[in-house]
Design an enzyme around this catalytic site. Structure first.
Site, PDB file in Angstrom:
ATOM      1  N   GLU A  63      30.543  22.202  -0.003  1.00  0.00           N
ATOM      2  CA  GLU A  63      31.355  22.213  -1.214  1.00  0.00           C
ATOM      3  C   GLU A  63      32.695  22.905  -1.004  1.00  0.00           C
ATOM      4  OE1 GLU A  63      27.642  24.665  -2.266  1.00  0.00           O
ATOM      5  OE2 GLU A  63      28.274  23.390  -0.603  1.00  0.00           O
ATOM      6  N   CYS A  95      28.996  30.022  -3.013  1.00  0.00           N
ATOM      7  CA  CYS A  95      29.764  28.820  -3.320  1.00  0.00           C
ATOM      8  C   CYS A  95      30.019  28.660  -4.814  1.00  0.00           C
ATOM      9  CB  CYS A  95      29.037  27.590  -2.775  1.00  0.00           C
ATOM     10  SG  CYS A  95      29.007  27.539  -0.964  1.00  0.00           S
ATOM     11  N   SER A 179       1.044   7.338  33.122  1.00  0.00           N
ATOM     12  CA  SER A 179       1.526   7.122  31.756  1.00  0.00           C
ATOM     13  C   SER A 179       3.012   6.756  31.713  1.00  0.00           C
ATOM     14  CB  SER A 179       1.290   8.386  30.915  1.00  0.00           C
ATOM     15  OG  SER A 179       1.991   9.495  31.465  1.00  0.00           O
ATOM     16  N   TRP A 181       5.929   3.898  32.389  1.00  0.00           N
ATOM     17  CA  TRP A 181       6.287   4.328  31.044  1.00  0.00           C
ATOM     18  C   TRP A 181       5.543   3.432  30.077  1.00  0.00           C
ATOM     19  CZ3 TRP A 181       8.922   8.673  30.385  1.00  0.00           C
ATOM     20  CH2 TRP A 181       9.765   9.116  31.397  1.00  0.00           C
ATOM     21  N   ARG A 195      14.876  14.892  19.794  1.00  0.00           N
ATOM     22  CA  ARG A 195      14.936  16.223  20.401  1.00  0.00           C
ATOM     23  C   ARG A 195      16.217  16.948  20.002  1.00  0.00           C
ATOM     24  NH1 ARG A 195      13.090  15.292  26.731  1.00  0.00           N
ATOM     25  NH2 ARG A 195      10.873  14.834  26.336  1.00  0.00           N
ATOM     26  N   THR A 207       0.455  18.698  30.196  1.00  0.00           N
ATOM     27  CA  THR A 207       1.587  17.788  30.343  1.00  0.00           C
ATOM     28  C   THR A 207       2.501  18.232  31.475  1.00  0.00           C
ATOM     29  OG1 THR A 207       1.536  17.156  27.996  1.00  0.00           O
ATOM     30  CG2 THR A 207       3.619  16.847  29.161  1.00  0.00           C
ATOM     31  N   LEU A 215      12.118  18.127  29.577  1.00  0.00           N
ATOM     32  CA  LEU A 215      12.134  18.498  28.156  1.00  0.00           C
ATOM     33  C   LEU A 215      13.524  18.822  27.635  1.00  0.00           C
ATOM     34  CD1 LEU A 215       8.943  20.784  28.006  1.00  0.00           C
ATOM     35  CD2 LEU A 215       9.125  18.332  27.516  1.00  0.00           C
ATOM     36  N   GLU A 308       5.288  17.275  21.757  1.00  0.00           N
ATOM     37  CA  GLU A 308       5.159  16.143  22.674  1.00  0.00           C
ATOM     38  C   GLU A 308       4.019  16.385  23.655  1.00  0.00           C
ATOM     39  OE1 GLU A 308       8.682  14.072  24.071  1.00  0.00           O
ATOM     40  OE2 GLU A 308       9.912  15.655  23.208  1.00  0.00           O
ATOM     41  N   GLY A 310      -0.097  16.373  25.153  1.00  0.00           N
ATOM     42  CA  GLY A 310      -1.098  15.375  25.496  1.00  0.00           C
ATOM     43  C   GLY A 310      -2.202  15.360  24.458  1.00  0.00           C
TER      44      GLY A 310
END
Length: 380
Positions: A63, A95, A179, A181, A195, A207, A215, A308, A310
């Protein structure tokens, strides 16, 4: 009997300008935490004379930027905001003071501030000063935009989104553990955008051992995005010193959550590599209590977490009740196999009637994949 069509409800003027405020607010996605995303539009008659959005925490609110752009034209105008204006001093002045100084005649807000300590104060101050106030225009859309902020400000715990990629038959890996892809490149690019909008990305030690992920956010076009905090749940500090997460900890903030069973010597080695080791209380199985971890992340100002993990960590997260949303990518592939892992591990329920119900929010295509977004009841 004559056909009678359903009544058509055209968009009102207030809804039109509120949608613009919401679009402006979205420009701050991934940059304003721990603050909410807010957009502002100043309208004089039917003409937009000022607009703005909150760029990042510590900088002027939406604002303020819109009123600056409007200047003298703000006198007698209507101000549209997707969130109630603040009436307290934080890193910036309240504000409401600027709104009154600009002689705004009318305020339209999408929703009240969800903070129970301040909710409604800004609205009441403006009303007492003679400003006409309307609240609740496109409230559902306004609340959805800032769902992570709403969760954090009322519970002081982060909003957790569980992301997983699976085949159409629900498998996340083959029988050999491969896994890469399962999901498409389009889906993987979408996840990098996710992310970027999060304060933290969390995985389990399984993982790290299996995939050795980095990551980080990697976007096309050579952009240099901000990076989320990397969180690894590793009860006994099995994380390899030569893993990507450890080797890059000097450049990307990294936290490893462990229990008191972790090796003191391994702690020292990881500390020398610039990882932060956080000792968290254990759950009944002797593993890191995810609820306790969320409380600690909340104390550190982490508003949103992208999980993310397993199948094992996913199962623990759902069992401990920390998951707010599910983002499930389904690739048009079939792996099969009775012993190949699925999205959610653990023992599972013994009866169908005990299965956890979720609320499907959206289904859409991401490249060749199908993305299902669902809310976990009781968490939002």
């Amino acid at each position: 009997m004559a056909y009678s069509p359903l009544p058509f409800s055209p968009m009102t003027v207030d809804e039109k300008f509120m949608r613009l405020a919401l679009r402006l607010a979205m420009k701050g996605m991934g940059k304003t935490s721990p603050n909410p995303m807010v957009g502002a539009v100043v309208v004089k008659g039917k003409t937009i004379v000022g607009r703005g959005y909150h760029h990042r925490a510590g900088e002027p609110h939406a604002e303020i930027l819109a009123l600056r752009q409007a200047g003298e034209r703000a006198r007698g105008a209507t101000l549209y905001l997707n969130l109630e204006p603040c009436d307290h001093c934080g890193k910036t002045p309240p504000c409401t003071r600027a709104i009154l100084q600009a002689k705004i005649k009318r305020l339209v807000a999408g929703m009240k501030d969800p903070n129970p300590l301040v909710s409604g104060r800004g609205i009441e101050r403006l009303r007492r000063a003679g400003v006409q106030v309307r609240v609740g225009v496109l409230e559902e859309e306004s609340r959805e935009l800032n769902r992570t902020f709403c969760k954090f400000i009322t519970t002081r715990e982060p909003f957790v989104t569980l992301k997983a990629a699976a085949t159409l038959d629900g498998k996340v890996a083959t029988r050999s553990g491969d896994s890469r892809w399962i999901s498409s490149e389009a889906s993987r690019n979408y996840v990098h955008g996710l992310r970027q909008a999060m304060d933290a990305v969390m995985v389990g030690i399984g993982t790290v051992l299996k995939d050795d992920p980095l990551l980080t956010v990697r976007l096309a076009g050579g952009k240099r995005p901000g990076q989320p905090l990397r969180v690894v749940v590793d009860s006994r500090l099995r994380i390899p010193l030569n893993s990507q997460v450890v080797r890059t900890a000097l450049h990307f903030p990294t936290l490893v959550a462990a229990t008191r069973e972790a090796s003191p010597s391994k702690m020292k080695k990881l500390a020398r590599a610039k990882l932060e080791i956080l000792i968290i209380e254990s759950d009944a199985q002797g593993r890191v209590s995810l609820r306790a971890l969320m409380r600690e992340l909340g104390r550190r100002g982490v508003v949103s977490v992208l999980l993310e993990g397993g199948s094992t960590l996913n199962a623990s997260a759902l069992r401990e009740g920390i998951v707010d949303r599910l983002l499930l990518f389904f690739a048009p592939k079939i792996i099969g196999g009775q012993r190949t892992p699925g999205v959610i591990g653990g023992e599972g329920v013994s009866r169908v009637k005990d299965a956890e119900l979720v609320k499907i929010l959206r289904v859409r295509r991401i490249g060749p994949d199908l993305l299902i977004e669902a809310a976990v009841p009781g968490r939002e």
